[in-house]
Design a protein around this motif. Sequence first.
Motif, PDB file in Angstrom:
ATOM      1  N   SER A  64       0.810  -1.219   0.000  1.00 61.89           N
ATOM      2  CA  SER A  64       0.000   0.000   0.000  1.00 61.89           C
ATOM      3  C   SER A  64       0.839   1.264   0.000  1.00 61.89           C
ATOM      4  N   ARG A  65       2.150   1.127   0.269  1.00 66.81           N
ATOM      5  CA  ARG A  65       3.033   2.294   0.297  1.00 66.81           C
ATOM      6  C   ARG A  65       4.044   2.281  -0.851  1.00 66.81           C
ATOM      7  N   SER A  66       3.796   1.424  -1.854  1.00 68.06           N
ATOM      8  CA  SER A  66       4.786   1.253  -2.913  1.00 68.06           C
ATOM      9  C   SER A  66       5.018   2.512  -3.723  1.00 68.06           C
ATOM     10  N   SER A  67       4.041   3.397  -3.761  1.00 64.30           N
ATOM     11  CA  SER A  67       4.204   4.632  -4.529  1.00 64.30           C
ATOM     12  C   SER A  67       4.740   5.776  -3.676  1.00 64.30           C
ATOM     13  N   ASP A  68       4.988   5.517  -2.402  1.00 67.46           N
ATOM     14  CA  ASP A  68       5.465   6.550  -1.471  1.00 67.46           C
ATOM     15  C   ASP A  68       6.955   6.362  -1.241  1.00 67.46           C
ATOM     16  N   ALA A  69       7.727   7.396  -1.547  1.00 69.09           N
ATOM     17  CA  ALA A  69       9.180   7.281  -1.419  1.00 69.09           C
ATOM     18  C   ALA A  69       9.639   7.313   0.038  1.00 69.09           C
ATOM     19  N   LYS A  70       8.773   7.740   0.938  1.00 66.30           N
ATOM     20  CA  LYS A  70       9.131   7.844   2.346  1.00 66.30           C
ATOM     21  C   LYS A  70       9.352   6.445   2.939  1.00 66.30           C
ATOM     22  N   PRO A  71      10.474   6.197   3.626  1.00 67.33           N
ATOM     23  CA  PRO A  71      10.707   4.874   4.218  1.00 67.33           C
ATOM     24  C   PRO A  71       9.732   4.574   5.344  1.00 67.33           C
ATOM     25  N   LEU A  72       9.554   3.305   5.610  1.00 66.70           N
ATOM     26  CA  LEU A  72       8.699   2.896   6.721  1.00 66.70           C
ATOM     27  C   LEU A  72       9.259   3.428   8.034  1.00 66.70           C
ATOM     28  N   ASP A  73       8.368   3.805   8.954  1.00 67.58           N
ATOM     29  CA  ASP A  73       8.830   4.290  10.245  1.00 67.58           C
ATOM     30  C   ASP A  73       7.998   3.679  11.369  1.00 67.58           C
ATOM     31  N   TRP A  74       8.321   4.076  12.592  1.00 73.57           N
ATOM     32  CA  TRP A  74       7.665   3.547  13.795  1.00 73.57           C
ATOM     33  C   TRP A  74       6.154   3.744  13.739  1.00 73.57           C
ATOM     34  N   ASP A  75       5.700   4.938  13.329  1.00 77.60           N
ATOM     35  CA  ASP A  75       4.264   5.222  13.269  1.00 77.60           C
ATOM     36  C   ASP A  75       3.565   4.328  12.257  1.00 77.60           C
ATOM     37  N   ASP A  76       4.196   4.108  11.098  1.00 73.27           N
ATOM     38  CA  ASP A  76       3.627   3.195  10.102  1.00 73.27           C
ATOM     39  C   ASP A  76       3.427   1.816  10.699  1.00 73.27           C
ATOM     40  N   LEU A  77       4.424   1.347  11.419  1.00 72.71           N
ATOM     41  CA  LEU A  77       4.391   0.010  12.005  1.00 72.71           C
ATOM     42  C   LEU A  77       3.265  -0.115  13.021  1.00 72.71           C
ATOM     43  N   LEU A  78       3.186   0.826  13.939  1.00 70.91           N
ATOM     44  CA  LEU A  78       2.153   0.751  14.978  1.00 70.91           C
ATOM     45  C   LEU A  78       0.757   0.851  14.393  1.00 70.91           C
ATOM     46  N   GLN A  79       0.580   1.711  13.398  1.00 72.55           N
ATOM     47  CA  GLN A  79      -0.722   1.856  12.759  1.00 72.55           C
ATOM     48  C   GLN A  79      -1.126   0.569  12.045  1.00 72.55           C
ATOM     49  N   ALA A  80      -0.197  -0.037  11.341  1.00 78.48           N
ATOM     50  CA  ALA A  80      -0.485  -1.287  10.638  1.00 78.48           C
ATOM     51  C   ALA A  80      -0.822  -2.406  11.619  1.00 78.48           C
ATOM     52  N   LEU A  81      -0.060  -2.519  12.698  1.00 81.50           N
ATOM     53  CA  LEU A  81      -0.317  -3.563  13.694  1.00 81.50           C
ATOM     54  C   LEU A  81      -1.705  -3.408  14.302  1.00 81.50           C
ATOM     55  N   GLU A  82      -2.078  -2.193  14.637  1.00 79.00           N
ATOM     56  CA  GLU A  82      -3.390  -1.939  15.237  1.00 79.00           C
ATOM     57  C   GLU A  82      -4.511  -2.303  14.260  1.00 79.00           C
ATOM     58  N   GLY A  83      -4.360  -1.879  13.003  1.00 78.90           N
ATOM     59  CA  GLY A  83      -5.407  -2.129  12.014  1.00 78.90           C
ATOM     60  C   GLY A  83      -5.561  -3.594  11.668  1.00 78.90           C
ATOM     61  N   VAL A  84      -4.465  -4.303  11.488  1.00 73.62           N
ATOM     62  CA  VAL A  84      -4.529  -5.715  11.120  1.00 73.62           C
ATOM     63  C   VAL A  84      -5.038  -6.555  12.286  1.00 73.62           C
ATOM     64  N   ASN A  85      -4.620  -6.236  13.493  1.00 74.99           N
ATOM     65  CA  ASN A  85      -5.137  -6.946  14.668  1.00 74.99           C
ATOM     66  C   ASN A  85      -6.658  -6.858  14.713  1.00 74.99           C
ATOM     67  N   TYR A  86      -7.184  -5.658  14.512  1.00 68.82           N
ATOM     68  CA  TYR A  86      -8.642  -5.481  14.584  1.00 68.82           C
ATOM     69  C   TYR A  86      -9.340  -6.203  13.429  1.00 68.82           C
ATOM     70  N   ALA A  87      -8.755  -6.178  12.247  1.00 65.30           N
ATOM     71  CA  ALA A  87      -9.366  -6.854  11.097  1.00 65.30           C
ATOM     72  C   ALA A  87      -9.503  -8.354  11.343  1.00 65.30           C
ATOM     73  N   ILE A  88      -8.483  -8.967  11.928  1.00 63.38           N
ATOM     74  CA  ILE A  88      -8.542 -10.406  12.220  1.00 63.38           C
ATOM     75  C   ILE A  88      -9.577 -10.678  13.312  1.00 63.38           C
ATOM     76  N   PHE A  89      -9.604  -9.841  14.336  1.00 66.78           N
ATOM     77  CA  PHE A  89     -10.590  -9.989  15.407  1.00 66.78           C
ATOM     78  C   PHE A  89     -12.012  -9.879  14.857  1.00 66.78           C
ATOM     79  N   GLU A  90     -12.241  -8.916  13.968  1.00 68.26           N
ATOM     80  CA  GLU A  90     -13.573  -8.707  13.397  1.00 68.26           C
ATOM     81  C   GLU A  90     -13.992  -9.900  12.542  1.00 68.26           C
ATOM     82  N   LEU A  91     -13.071 -10.443  11.748  1.00 73.24           N
ATOM     83  CA  LEU A  91     -13.372 -11.620  10.935  1.00 73.24           C
ATOM     84  C   LEU A  91     -13.748 -12.804  11.821  1.00 73.24           C
ATOM     85  N   ALA A  92     -13.008 -12.995  12.904  1.00 72.54           N
ATOM     86  CA  ALA A  92     -13.300 -14.102  13.823  1.00 72.54           C
ATOM     87  C   ALA A  92     -14.695 -13.965  14.418  1.00 72.54           C
ATOM     88  N   GLY A  93     -15.140 -12.731  14.646  1.00 73.99           N
ATOM     89  CA  GLY A  93     -16.469 -12.514  15.207  1.00 73.99           C
ATOM     90  C   GLY A  93     -17.583 -12.706  14.201  1.00 73.99           C
TER      91      GLY A  93
END
Length: 252
Positions: A64-93
Amino acid sequence: MATLKLDVAMRTDRGVVRENNEDAVGVDASAGLMILSDGMGGANAGEIASSLTVDLLLNQLVVSRSSDAKPLDWDDLLQALEGVNYAIFELAGNVPEYHGMGATLVLGLFQQDGLTYAHVGDSRLYRFRHGALEPLTRDHTLIEELIELGEFQSMEDAIAAGVSHNVLSRAFGAEPKVEVAVAETDLSAGDLFLFCSDGLTNMVSERELKDILQSEQFDLKRQVDALIERACANGGMDNIAVILARVINSDG
């Protein structure tokens, strides 16, 4: 500044006893991203949880960031972890056969100035440097928490009292929010990092891990194969997942 270079090899294996493989690995070497997950849940829910953890995080952090020249950072990581965790939880429900599913997670983001790593559960990250094997993560299990709280003096005391060593105290995707342990460490040329599921560490001692990793005649693929073969030879009671990443050069 030289570009960080990594040598990477990875593999999962069903092991000797289990019929299904619920471990998953994913790597984007160009982004310096390594992800390993061990699924949990009935039927094929564990396999779904681990594969979703790997695929969705790779998508969020890389595709999703392939067109963005900015390197991955701490905020990107935390945001992705939070979003993916919730997506899996929602699917399980929403899908009855996936109810209660979750996964462990160990993730590494290698960049020029160091390694950022995150983990949930009992999959682990080790660093092998100058002949010493160092665990960088601590298992999120009930027994580890009881020891940390002072209820028991040692792992042996807790096990003798009847506490199981493999009950997770947190899992990725099992709750709407999860506390992910995130840390950073430096990099040095020659460092070798081992990402692995408990199917390896429950079967292979740290002494055996060290012996295989310091066998210089092995390339990384052969080392990965040797680790998995040793786990299977020692019983292979669970699925096994391994990623090895060696730092070729670094300014860290």
